[in-house]
Design a protein around this motif. Structure first.
Motif, PDB file in Angstrom:
ATOM      1  N   ARG A 217       0.809  -1.215   0.000  1.00 31.55           N
ATOM      2  CA  ARG A 217       0.000   0.000   0.000  1.00 31.55           C
ATOM      3  C   ARG A 217       0.846   1.270   0.000  1.00 31.55           C
ATOM      4  O   ARG A 217       0.355   2.347  -0.270  1.00 31.55           O
ATOM      5  CB  ARG A 217      -0.923  -0.039   1.223  1.00 31.55           C
ATOM      6  N   SER A 242       0.688  -7.215  -1.658  1.00 33.19           N
ATOM      7  CA  SER A 242      -0.007  -7.483  -0.407  1.00 33.19           C
ATOM      8  C   SER A 242      -1.510  -7.489  -0.687  1.00 33.19           C
ATOM      9  O   SER A 242      -1.963  -7.076  -1.755  1.00 33.19           O
ATOM     10  CB  SER A 242       0.336  -6.427   0.635  1.00 33.19           C
ATOM     11  N   GLN A 256      -1.425 -12.147  -4.995  1.00 32.49           N
ATOM     12  CA  GLN A 256      -1.406 -11.899  -3.549  1.00 32.49           C
ATOM     13  C   GLN A 256      -0.555 -12.899  -2.776  1.00 32.49           C
ATOM     14  O   GLN A 256      -0.742 -14.102  -2.861  1.00 32.49           O
ATOM     15  CB  GLN A 256      -2.833 -11.931  -3.004  1.00 32.49           C
ATOM     16  N   VAL A 257       0.359 -12.370  -1.988  1.00 34.46           N
ATOM     17  CA  VAL A 257       1.198 -13.197  -1.122  1.00 34.46           C
ATOM     18  C   VAL A 257       0.615 -13.154   0.285  1.00 34.46           C
ATOM     19  O   VAL A 257       0.237 -12.095   0.759  1.00 34.46           O
ATOM     20  CB  VAL A 257       2.644 -12.648  -1.089  1.00 34.46           C
ATOM     21  N   THR A 260      -3.874 -15.642   3.270  1.00 31.18           N
ATOM     22  CA  THR A 260      -5.063 -15.893   2.463  1.00 31.18           C
ATOM     23  C   THR A 260      -4.759 -15.745   0.974  1.00 31.18           C
ATOM     24  O   THR A 260      -5.666 -15.633   0.163  1.00 31.18           O
ATOM     25  CB  THR A 260      -6.218 -14.959   2.885  1.00 31.18           C
ATOM     26  N   SER A 275       4.229  -3.215   5.047  1.00 29.53           N
ATOM     27  CA  SER A 275       4.527  -2.989   6.458  1.00 29.53           C
ATOM     28  C   SER A 275       5.007  -4.243   7.188  1.00 29.53           C
ATOM     29  O   SER A 275       5.707  -4.150   8.182  1.00 29.53           O
ATOM     30  CB  SER A 275       3.302  -2.417   7.160  1.00 29.53           C
ATOM     31  N   GLN A 279      -0.072 -11.652   8.535  1.00 31.07           N
ATOM     32  CA  GLN A 279      -0.708 -12.404   7.442  1.00 31.07           C
ATOM     33  C   GLN A 279       0.115 -12.334   6.163  1.00 31.07           C
ATOM     34  O   GLN A 279       0.039 -13.213   5.331  1.00 31.07           O
ATOM     35  CB  GLN A 279      -2.120 -11.884   7.153  1.00 31.07           C
ATOM     36  N   ASN A 294      11.305   0.494   2.977  1.00 36.67           N
ATOM     37  CA  ASN A 294      10.172   1.112   3.647  1.00 36.67           C
ATOM     38  C   ASN A 294      10.638   2.424   4.261  1.00 36.67           C
ATOM     39  O   ASN A 294      11.758   2.517   4.764  1.00 36.67           O
ATOM     40  CB  ASN A 294       9.652   0.169   4.744  1.00 36.67           C
TER      41      ASN A 294
HETATM   42  C1  LIG Z   1      -7.967 -12.458   8.024  1.00 37.74           C
HETATM   43  C2  LIG Z   1      -6.952 -11.636   7.339  1.00 37.74           C
HETATM   44  C3  LIG Z   1      -6.227 -12.185   6.290  1.00 37.74           C
HETATM   45  C4  LIG Z   1      -5.259 -11.418   5.632  1.00 37.74           C
HETATM   46  N1  LIG Z   1      -4.528 -11.996   4.628  1.00 37.74           N
HETATM   47  C5  LIG Z   1      -3.515 -11.285   4.054  1.00 37.74           C
HETATM   48  C6  LIG Z   1      -2.676 -11.857   3.052  1.00 37.74           C
HETATM   49  O1  LIG Z   1      -2.838 -13.019   2.644  1.00 37.74           O
HETATM   50  N2  LIG Z   1      -1.693 -11.099   2.526  1.00 37.74           N
HETATM   51  C7  LIG Z   1      -1.457  -9.793   2.927  1.00 37.74           C
HETATM   52  O2  LIG Z   1      -0.541  -9.168   2.401  1.00 37.74           O
HETATM   53  N3  LIG Z   1      -2.244  -9.242   3.853  1.00 37.74           N
HETATM   54  C8  LIG Z   1      -3.274  -9.923   4.419  1.00 37.74           C
HETATM   55  N4  LIG Z   1      -4.071  -9.326   5.354  1.00 37.74           N
HETATM   56  C9  LIG Z   1      -3.910  -7.875   5.596  1.00 37.74           C
HETATM   57  C10 LIG Z   1      -2.783  -7.562   6.562  1.00 37.74           C
HETATM   58  O3  LIG Z   1      -3.256  -7.654   7.890  1.00 37.74           O
HETATM   59  C11 LIG Z   1      -2.292  -6.123   6.314  1.00 37.74           C
HETATM   60  O4  LIG Z   1      -3.366  -5.236   6.459  1.00 37.74           O
HETATM   61  C12 LIG Z   1      -1.680  -5.949   4.950  1.00 37.74           C
HETATM   62  O5  LIG Z   1      -0.726  -6.953   4.675  1.00 37.74           O
HETATM   63  C13 LIG Z   1      -1.023  -4.593   4.849  1.00 37.74           C
HETATM   64  O6  LIG Z   1      -0.616  -4.356   3.532  1.00 37.74           O
HETATM   65  P1  LIG Z   1       0.568  -3.365   3.241  1.00 37.74           P
HETATM   66  O7  LIG Z   1       1.757  -3.764   3.998  1.00 37.74           O
HETATM   67  O8  LIG Z   1       0.681  -3.284   1.751  1.00 37.74           O
HETATM   68  O9  LIG Z   1      -0.012  -1.960   3.706  1.00 37.74           O
HETATM   69  P2  LIG Z   1       0.292  -1.082   4.987  1.00 37.74           P
HETATM   70  O10 LIG Z   1       0.221  -1.868   6.216  1.00 37.74           O
HETATM   71  O11 LIG Z   1      -0.559   0.117   4.854  1.00 37.74           O
HETATM   72  O12 LIG Z   1       1.819  -0.657   4.799  1.00 37.74           O
HETATM   73  C14 LIG Z   1       2.273   0.259   3.866  1.00 37.74           C
HETATM   74  C15 LIG Z   1       3.743   0.491   4.143  1.00 37.74           C
HETATM   75  O13 LIG Z   1       4.300   1.308   3.139  1.00 37.74           O
HETATM   76  C16 LIG Z   1       5.240   2.180   3.730  1.00 37.74           C
HETATM   77  N5  LIG Z   1       5.399   3.339   2.854  1.00 37.74           N
HETATM   78  C17 LIG Z   1       4.501   4.321   2.611  1.00 37.74           C
HETATM   79  N6  LIG Z   1       5.006   5.206   1.729  1.00 37.74           N
HETATM   80  C18 LIG Z   1       6.239   4.785   1.404  1.00 37.74           C
HETATM   81  C19 LIG Z   1       7.258   5.291   0.557  1.00 37.74           C
HETATM   82  N7  LIG Z   1       7.084   6.408  -0.133  1.00 37.74           N
HETATM   83  N8  LIG Z   1       8.418   4.605   0.463  1.00 37.74           N
HETATM   84  C20 LIG Z   1       8.616   3.452   1.173  1.00 37.74           C
HETATM   85  N9  LIG Z   1       7.680   2.944   1.998  1.00 37.74           N
HETATM   86  C21 LIG Z   1       6.504   3.592   2.110  1.00 37.74           C
HETATM   87  C22 LIG Z   1       4.660   2.504   5.074  1.00 37.74           C
HETATM   88  O14 LIG Z   1       5.662   2.894   5.980  1.00 37.74           O
HETATM   89  C23 LIG Z   1       4.010   1.186   5.474  1.00 37.74           C
HETATM   90  O15 LIG Z   1       4.865   0.386   6.259  1.00 37.74           O
HETATM   91  C24 LIG Z   1      -5.038 -10.075   6.019  1.00 37.74           C
HETATM   92  C25 LIG Z   1      -5.759  -9.532   7.075  1.00 37.74           C
HETATM   93  C26 LIG Z   1      -6.704 -10.290   7.735  1.00 37.74           C
HETATM   94  C27 LIG Z   1      -7.427  -9.675   8.878  1.00 37.74           C
END
Ligand SMILES: Cc1cc2nc3c(=O)[nH]c(=O)nc-3n(C[C@H](O)[C@H](O)[C@H](O)COP(=O)(O)OP(=O)(O)OC[C@H]3O[C@@H](n4cnc5c(N)ncnc54)[C@H](O)[C@@H]3O)c2cc1C
Ligand SMILES: Cc1cc2nc3c(=O)[nH]c(=O)nc-3n(C[C@H](O)[C@H](O)[C@H](O)COP(=O)(O)OP(=O)(O)OC[C@H]3O[C@@H](n4cnc5c(N)ncnc54)[C@H](O)[C@@H]3O)c2cc1C
Lengths: 328, 267
Positions: A217, A242, A256-257, A260, A275, A279, A294
Motif C-alpha cells: 500500500r 499485499s 497476492q502473497v 489468504t 509494512s 498475514q 520502507n
Molecule cells: C484475516 C486476514 C487475512 C489477511 N490476509 C492477508 C494476506 O494473505 N496477505 C497480505 O498481504 N495481507 C493480508 N491481510 C492484511 C494484513 O493484515 C495487512 O493489512 C496488509 O498486509 C497490509 O498491507 P501493506 O503492507 O501493503 O499496507 P500497509 O500496512 O498500509 O503498509 C504500507 C507500508 O508502506 C510504507 N510506505 C509508505 N510510503 C512509502 C514510501 N514512499 N516509500 C517506502 N515505503 C513507504 C509505510 O511505511 C508502510 O509500512 C489479512 C488480514 C486479515 C485480517
C-alpha cells in the motif's frame, strides 16, 4: 467391514492441466506409503483427461483411479464431493491428501463432513506415529507455532497442504502402474456453475518465480511501473503484492502473497512499501533472501528481512535499477 | 424476506499472541480478543442483503461467555438477534464438532436462507467450518465469494460470484445456501453507539444464551468426544534467522546490498 489401507492423493486438474500442488503431494504420499508399506493411489476427475491419466504414475503413484465424463468438465464442489466420497468408500484409503488450492480447501472439508471424519488444514509436514496414525503438522496463529494433530480413530485421515510447501518429485516416464476407469452415478446438484471467466493473466505465476518484487500500500498506483521495471532486471521474476491491493482491485488475486493468498519461497523477495503484517509474512517467510524497502524505520517488515533500506521507494527504486543493471 | 445467519468467532488478536516454549502453550493472558476479522465482512454482507431484500440477521457464536462482548458489537452493527452457544460440553471441539454444533443450532433457529461465515479465522485458520456446516445441513455451499449478483425472492434462487486462482466463477443455487467471505469484500460498518447501549442494558432482549439443552444434538458428536482430530502438541515454529541489516538509504547502501546478494549467491 473392509479395513482402510493405503495412501491416496486427489489429483486436481483444471482444463486438462494437473495442478503442480497435487504433484507435490504425490511426493509426500509416496514417502508415507513406503513408511506404512502400502500402496499409493491417485484419484482424478475431469473430462477428456485421457492424455494425462498416467501422469500420477510418473510422479510416484502405484494406481490411478479416474472418472472421465462431460459433467465433470468444470469443478463443482457438490458434484466433486459426491464423486470423491463414492471413490473413498469403495477404495478405502487410510490417508487422503488434497492440495490446498481454493478448490481443495473447499472440497476437502466438504468430503470430511460427509464421511464424518477428521481433517487437518494447510499441513507443512507429515509423519507416521507408532500406531500408524498420520501425524499432521500445521502452522496456525499466523505461523508462530506448529501444531501436531492426529486423527486417532476415524478413517480416512484427511489433510490438505498449500501449494509449494513440498517439492514435486521427479517425473519418471518409465514408472509403471495400474489405471482404472470408474463410473459413479450422482444426484443432480442444487449448485450450478453458470459461467467461468478465465483470467487473462499470462505472466509468470509468482509461485514459480525465483525473484519476487512485492509491492504494498506504500506505493502509489502511478508508480507500479517502477516495480515492473525492477522486475525486468532479473530473469524468472514476477511482481507480487499485499492483500489490500487485491481487495482494492489494483492487482489480480493471483499475485497476492500471504495467509489468504499464495505461499512463496523465491530466492529473492523484495518487499516495497509493505509494512510486514503477520498475514503477509506467513506467505513469504521461507524466502531465501529478503530485502525490504520502507520509509518507516520501525516497520515490522525490517524484523523479517536480511537487508533493509529505510527511505522513499521513489528515490530508491530507480537508483537500484541502475546499480543492478550496471553490475548484473 | 430472507433470514440470514452469520457465524462469528471470538478470537485472540493473533498479532499479540505469544508462545511459551517451556510449557508448550500459547499465552493468551493480556491478549485482547476480537471478532474474527472476515466475520465483520460476513455481518456487513448480511446487513446489506437485509437492506436490499428485507429480512432478519441472526448472529451465532459458539464460545465461552467472553464472546458476549463480540455479540454486542454485532448487535450494535445492526444484527437483529444474537445467540451465544455456550456449554462446557461444547468445549474442545475440532472443526467437525464445531460445525455440527453450529448446524444444529442454526436448525433450531428454524428458517434460514443464507448462512454467512468468514473464509477462515486468524487463529486456527482452517476454513473448514463453512463447507462442513453446509454438508451437515445438506445444503449448497460456496467459499470465497466476492459478491452476490442477484437473489430472486419468488423462486428463491441466488446468483453469486467468486474468485479462484485462475478466474472468476458465477454460481446459481436454490436457497438455502452457505457462503464464506474474506476481508476486503466490503467495508464493515461501525457499531452504532445507541444500539450498543441497548445491547448493554437490554442484553436479554437481543442476545440469547443457548446450551446443549436448547438444541437437538447428539452427545457423541459435540465437544472433544465428537472431535475426530486431536491436537497432541504445540511447539514454537522454527524461524528462519534473518540477517536484519537495516540502513538509512544512501547510494553506498545499494552497493553493499549488491555485495551481499553476491555473497549469498542470490545474484
Ligand atoms: C484475516 C486476514 C487475512 C489477511 N490476509 C492477508 C494476506 O494473505 N496477505 C497480505 O498481504 N495481507 C493480508 N491481510 C492484511 C494484513 O493484515 C495487512 O493489512 C496488509 O498486509 C497490509 O498491507 P501493506 O503492507 O501493503 O499496507 P500497509 O500496512 O498500509 O503498509 C504500507 C507500508 O508502506 C510504507 N510506505 C509508505 N510510503 C512509502 C514510501 N514512499 N516509500 C517506502 N515505503 C513507504 C509505510 O511505511 C508502510 O509500512 C489479512 C488480514 C486479515 C485480517
Ligand atoms: C493450534 C490449533 C490447531 C487446530 N487445527 C485444527 C485442524 O487442523 N482441524 C480441525 O478440525 N480442527 C482444528 N483445530 C480446532 C479448531 O480451532 C476449532 O474447531 C475451531 O472452533 C474452528 O476452527 P477454525 O477456527 O479453523 O474455523 P474456520 O473454519 O477457519 O472458520 C471459518 C468461519 O466459521 C465461523 N466460525 C468458526 N468457528 C466458529 C464458532 N466457534 N462460532 C461461530 N462461528 C464460527 C466464522 O465465521 C469463521 O470465520 C485446531 C485448534 C488449535 C488450537
Amino acid at each position: 467391514m473392509v479395513e482402510f489401507s493405503g495412501v491416496c492423493v486427489y489429483i486436481e486438474q483444471r482444463r486438462g492441466i494437473i495442478q503442480e500442488a497435487s504433484l507435490q503431494l504425490l511426493g509426500e504420499g509416496r514417502r508415507l506409503a513406503d513408511k506404512l508399506n502400502v500402496n499409493l493411489m491417485a484419484f482424478m476427475i475431469g473430462y477428456d483427461i485421457n492424455s494425462i491419466i498416467n501422469e500420477p504414475i510418473y510422479y510416484g503413484a502405484d494406481r490411478v483411479v479416474y472418472i472421465d465424463d462431460e459433467i465433470y468438465r468444470y469443478y463443482n464442489v457438490e458434484v466433486y464431493t459426491q464423486v470423491l466420497v463414492e471413490l473413498l468408500l469403495k477404495y478405502r484409503p487410510e490417508i487422503f491428501l488434497v492440495a490446498g488450492t481454493k478448490y481443495g480447501r473447499e472440497l476437502a472439508p466438504s468430503i470430511a463432513a460427509r464421511l464424518e471424519t477428521g481433517i487437518t488444514a494447510d499441513c507443512t509436514g507429515f509423519d507416521i506415529d507408532e500406531s500408524r496414525n498420520l501425524v499432521q503438522i500445521r502452522p496456525p496463529f499466523g505461523g508462530r507455532v506448529l501444531a501436531y494433530i492426529i486423527t486417532p480413530i476415524k478413517r480416512p485421515q484427511i489433510a490438505t497442504a498449500r501449494p509449494n510447501v513440498f517439492p514435486a518429485p521427479k517425473r519418471n516416464i518409465d514408472r509403471k502402474g495400474e489405471v482404472i476407469c470408474e463410473n459413479v452415478s450422482i444426484k443432480k446438484p442444487r449448485l450450478e456453475l453458470v459461467e467461468f471467466k478465465e483470467s487473462g493473466d499470462k505472466e509468470l505465476p509468482i509461485e514459480k518465480a525465483e525473484v519476487i518484487i512485492a509491492i504494498g500500500r506504500g506505493l502509489s498506483k502511478s508508480d507500479y511501473h517502477l516495480a515492473y521495471e525492477l522486475c525486468k532486471v532479473f530473469s524468472n521474476s514476477a511482481v507480487g503484492c499485499s492483500r489490500p491491493l487485491v481487495d482494492q482491485g489494483l492487482m489480480p488475486r493471483s499475485k497476492q502473497v500471504g495467509q489468504t493468498g499464495k505461499t512463496v519461497r523465491p530466492k529473492l523477495y523484495i518487499a516495497i512499501g509493505i509494512s510486514g503484517a503477520v498475514q503477509h509474512i506467513a506467505g513469504m517467510k521461507d524466502s531465501r533472501y529478503v530485502i525490504a524497502i520502507n520509509k518507516d524505520p520501525n516497520a515490522e517488515i525490517f524484523k523479517f528481512c536480511d537487508f533493509g533500506i529505510v527511505g522513499d521507494y521513489k528515490e530508491i527504486i530507480p537508483e537500484l535499477i541502475k546499480v543492478l543493471r550496471s553490475k548484473h | 424476506m430472507l433470514n440470514m445467519v452469520v457465524g462469528v468467532k471470538w478470537v485472540p488478536d493473533t498479532a499479540d499472541v505469544k508462545f511459551d516454549p517451556a510449557k508448550g502453550t500459547l499465552i493468551r493472558e493480556g491478549v485482547e480478543s476480537i471478532i474474527n476479522p472476515p466475520d465483520l465482512n460476513a455481518i456487513e454482507l448480511a446487513l446489506s442483503i437485509k437492506e436490499k431484500y428485507g429480512g432478519k440477521v441472526y448472529v451465532i457464536s459458539m464460545s465461552p461467555p467472553a464472546a458476549l462482548k463480540g455479540l454486542k458489537i454485532a448487535i450494535a452493527m445492526g444484527a437483529d438477534k444474537a445467540i451465544l452457544l455456550t456449554d462446557r460440553r461444547f468445549a474442545g471441539a475440532d472443526t467437525l464438532a464445531t460445525s455440527y454444533t453450529l448446524a444444529m443450532a442454526i436448525r433450531k433457529i428454524g428458517s434460514y436462507d443464507i448462512i454467512i461465515f468468514g473464509e477462515e479465522t486468524i487463529d486456527s485458520a482452517t476454513g473448514h467450518v463453512g463447507p462442513e456446516v453446509g454438508e451437515i445441513l445438506g445444503i449448497s455451499h460456496v467459499s470465497y465469494i466476492k459478491r452476490i449478483l442477484n437473489i430472486d425472492l419468488t423462486s428463491k434462487i441466488i446468483e453469486l460470484e467468486r474468485e479462484v486462482e485462475n478466474g472468476v466463477e458465477v454460481y446459481k443455487s436454490k436457497l438455502p445456501i452457505v457462503v464464506s467471505v474474506g476481508v476486503g469484500v466490503n467495508n464493515p460498518r461501525y457499531p452504532i453507539p445507541i444500539r450498543r447501549l441497548h445491547a448493554e442494558i437490554e442484553t436479554d432482549k437481543y442476545i440469547e444464551i443457548w446450551g446443549l439443552s436448547n438444541i437437538d444434538a447428539e452427545l457423541d458428536r459435540i465437544g472433544l468426544q465428537g472431535s475426530p482430530t486431536r491436537v497432541i502438541k504445540i511447539i514454537a515454529a522454527p524461524t528462519v534467522q534473518r540477517r536484519m541489516e537495516v540502513f538509512q538509504y544512501s547510494k553506498e547502501v545499494l552497493n553493499l546490498m549488491v555485495k551481499r546478494l553476491r555473497e549469498c549467491e542470490v545474484l
